[in-house]
Design an enzyme around this catalytic site. Structure first.
Site, short mmCIF file in Angstrom:
data_model
loop_
_atom_site.label_atom_id
_atom_site.label_comp_id
_atom_site.label_asym_id
_atom_site.label_seq_id
_atom_site.Cartn_x
_atom_site.Cartn_y
_atom_site.Cartn_z
N ASP A 83 0.81 -1.23 0.00
CA ASP A 83 0.00 0.00 0.00
C ASP A 83 0.84 1.27 0.00
OD1 ASP A 83 0.77 -0.87 2.59
OD2 ASP A 83 -0.74 0.40 3.55
N GLU A 141 -0.47 -2.13 5.10
CA GLU A 141 0.41 -2.06 6.27
C GLU A 141 0.20 -0.76 7.02
OE1 GLU A 141 3.20 -1.18 9.03
OE2 GLU A 141 3.22 -0.01 7.20
N GLU A 142 -0.17 0.29 6.28
CA GLU A 142 -0.18 1.64 6.85
C GLU A 142 -1.44 1.97 7.64
OE1 GLU A 142 2.35 3.53 6.89
OE2 GLU A 142 3.59 3.14 5.12
N ARG A 182 18.50 -6.84 13.38
CA ARG A 182 18.47 -6.71 14.84
C ARG A 182 17.75 -7.91 15.44
NH1 ARG A 182 19.29 -2.76 18.66
NH2 ARG A 182 18.47 -3.45 20.66
N HIS A 368 7.68 8.48 4.43
CA HIS A 368 6.48 9.29 4.71
C HIS A 368 6.72 10.77 4.44
CE1 HIS A 368 4.16 6.17 7.34
NE2 HIS A 368 5.03 5.56 6.56
ZN LIG Z 1 5.14 3.54 6.43
ZN LIG Z 2 6.51 0.80 5.48
#
Ligand SMILES: [Zn+2]
Ligand SMILES: [Zn+2]
Length: 396
Positions: A83, A141-142, A182, A368
């Site tokens: 997305d 996802e957002e 990580r 973003h």
């Molecule tokens: Zn994002």
């Molecule tokens: Zn992302």
């Protein structure tokens, strides 16, 4: 395996132009969360063209299977999100967004095109590895509740059931050519808090005749920070930020109510639940003691993201074999959220970062932002590395 790693690298390089082309197509046609219909069709078309059958899940998601020899040996899943964001792109590039107000500003076009490249590689070498790879092209996802949670509910982690899952995300602070890992806790849970403080408004010169919600809200905000500093185990990072306070009175008017909104982030699910409970009690208690009322609401977000230590160590070693030790870096904790976290609470998971930064080319914008872009040299690396991680994990 030594010859296979070279073969995967050379495939990744020779397919890089195709991968970049796919990224450009996706970048030009971004779609918002839960609306990825054209993206879904594009992913299906590409996979089908290479002889990979596809299924739909979570409405706009795509799942596909690539079987190597002895397919029941082990199943490994690979995930890309698809997305875009409601941002107006300011980059002047030939592949600029053609969908006004929508932009791939978090690199999900990179993740999708990279996983397509990985699929093409794995399909090409399927006689050279054992086990099954499950490809997950995930929507939304957002946006809460997150496409990952819906895909899991609809059974993406069953039939066949993966023993481990990898997710790759661009990193704007990691130079192109490098990969970051990580172990353990990596990204935070994200809950949105909404507190409505109800008092009794009136003339600013007559506070005795009012119940001042501005003062009550101020006490609540200050006291809540002490839940973080006094109640939380210092071993686990946690953040509470109120970014919005709205009390529509005037210099001489006490309003009837104040609304405050914030975000609560944690790296431990027990603390997350306890912290929210304590905040609710404190807000309600303070308001009550001061003669008002607080209504505390939580919009639950994603859980914290935990990278399985053993899987991550193995992936890191495999990445070193693929890229060289100098190109594999350790990542810091990051208090942002990511819906890949849902998978990490169901199956051994490793979420790692693909470096895309290049200061010499002026590619430094954060995700973003309207000027976000990547050094596309990363698209020669991403597909092959992910294919190698999958093959390596199937073999271990
Ligand atoms: Zn994002
Ligand atoms: Zn992302």
């Amino acid at each position: 395996m030594a010859s296979l790693v070279e073969k995967i690298k050379s495939l990744s390089n020779s397919l890089a132009q195709e991968t970049v082309g796919n990224r450009h197509h996706l970048h030009m046609h971004p779609e918002l969360s839960f609306q990825e219909t054209a993206t879904q069709a594009f992913v299906e078309k590409q996979l089908n063209a290479w002889g990979i059958a596809t299924n739909r899940l979570a409405n706009t998601g795509v799942v596909a299977i690539i079987e190597g020899k002895n397919p029941s040996k082990k199943v490994v899943a690979l995930r890309a999100d698809m997305d875009a964001l409601p941002i107006i792109e300011t980059n002047d590039v030939p592949y600029k967004s053609q969908n006004p107000g929508v932009m791939h500003a978090c690199g999900h076009d990179v993740h999708t095109s990279s996983l397509l490249g990985t699929a093409h590689i794995l399909q090409t070498i399927k006689d050279e590895f054992e086990g099954t790879v499950k490809l997950i092209f995930q929507p939304a996802e957002e946006k809460a509740p997150g496409g990952a949670s819906i895909m899991i509910k609809e059974g993406v982690l069953e039939n066949p059931k993966p023993v481990s899952i990898f997710g790759q995300h661009v990193a704007t602070n990691v130079p192109v050519g490098k990969i970051g890992f990580r172990e353990g806790m990596y990204m935070a849970s994200t809950d949105e808090l909404y507190v409505k403080v109800i008092g009794k408004g009136g003339h600013g010169a007559m506070p005795d005749a009012c119940i001042d919600p501005i003062v009550i809200a101020s006490h609540i905000i200050v006291a809540m920070q002490q839940i973080i500093s006094r109640n939380k185990n210092p071993k686990f990072p946690s953040v509470l930020t109120f970014g919005k306070i709205e009390g529509l009175g005037a210099t001489n008017v006490i309003p009837d109510e104040v609304n405050i909104a914030g975000t609560f982030r944690a790296m431990d699910e027990t603390w997350r639940a306890e912290g929210l409970e304590k905040m609710k009690k404190l807000a309600e208690g303070i308001a009550d003691a001061m003669g008002g009322q607080a209504i505390f609401e939580v919009l639950k977000g994603y859980p914290f993201l935990q990278n399985n230590p053993e899987l991550t160590r193995k992936a890191k070693a495999a990445a070193i074999a693929y890229m060289g030790e100098e190109n594999v870096v350790d990542l810091d904790l990051w208090m942002a959220g990511e819906d890949f976290a849902f998978y990490t609470h169901h199956v051994d998971a490793c979420f790692y970062r693909l470096g895309i930064r290049n200061e010499a080319k002026g590619i430094t914008s954060g995700v973003h932002t309207p000027s976000f872009d990547i050094d596309e040299d990363a698209l020669a690396i991403g597909p092959g590395l992910m294919a190698w991680l999958a093959v390596n994990e199937l073999d271990s």
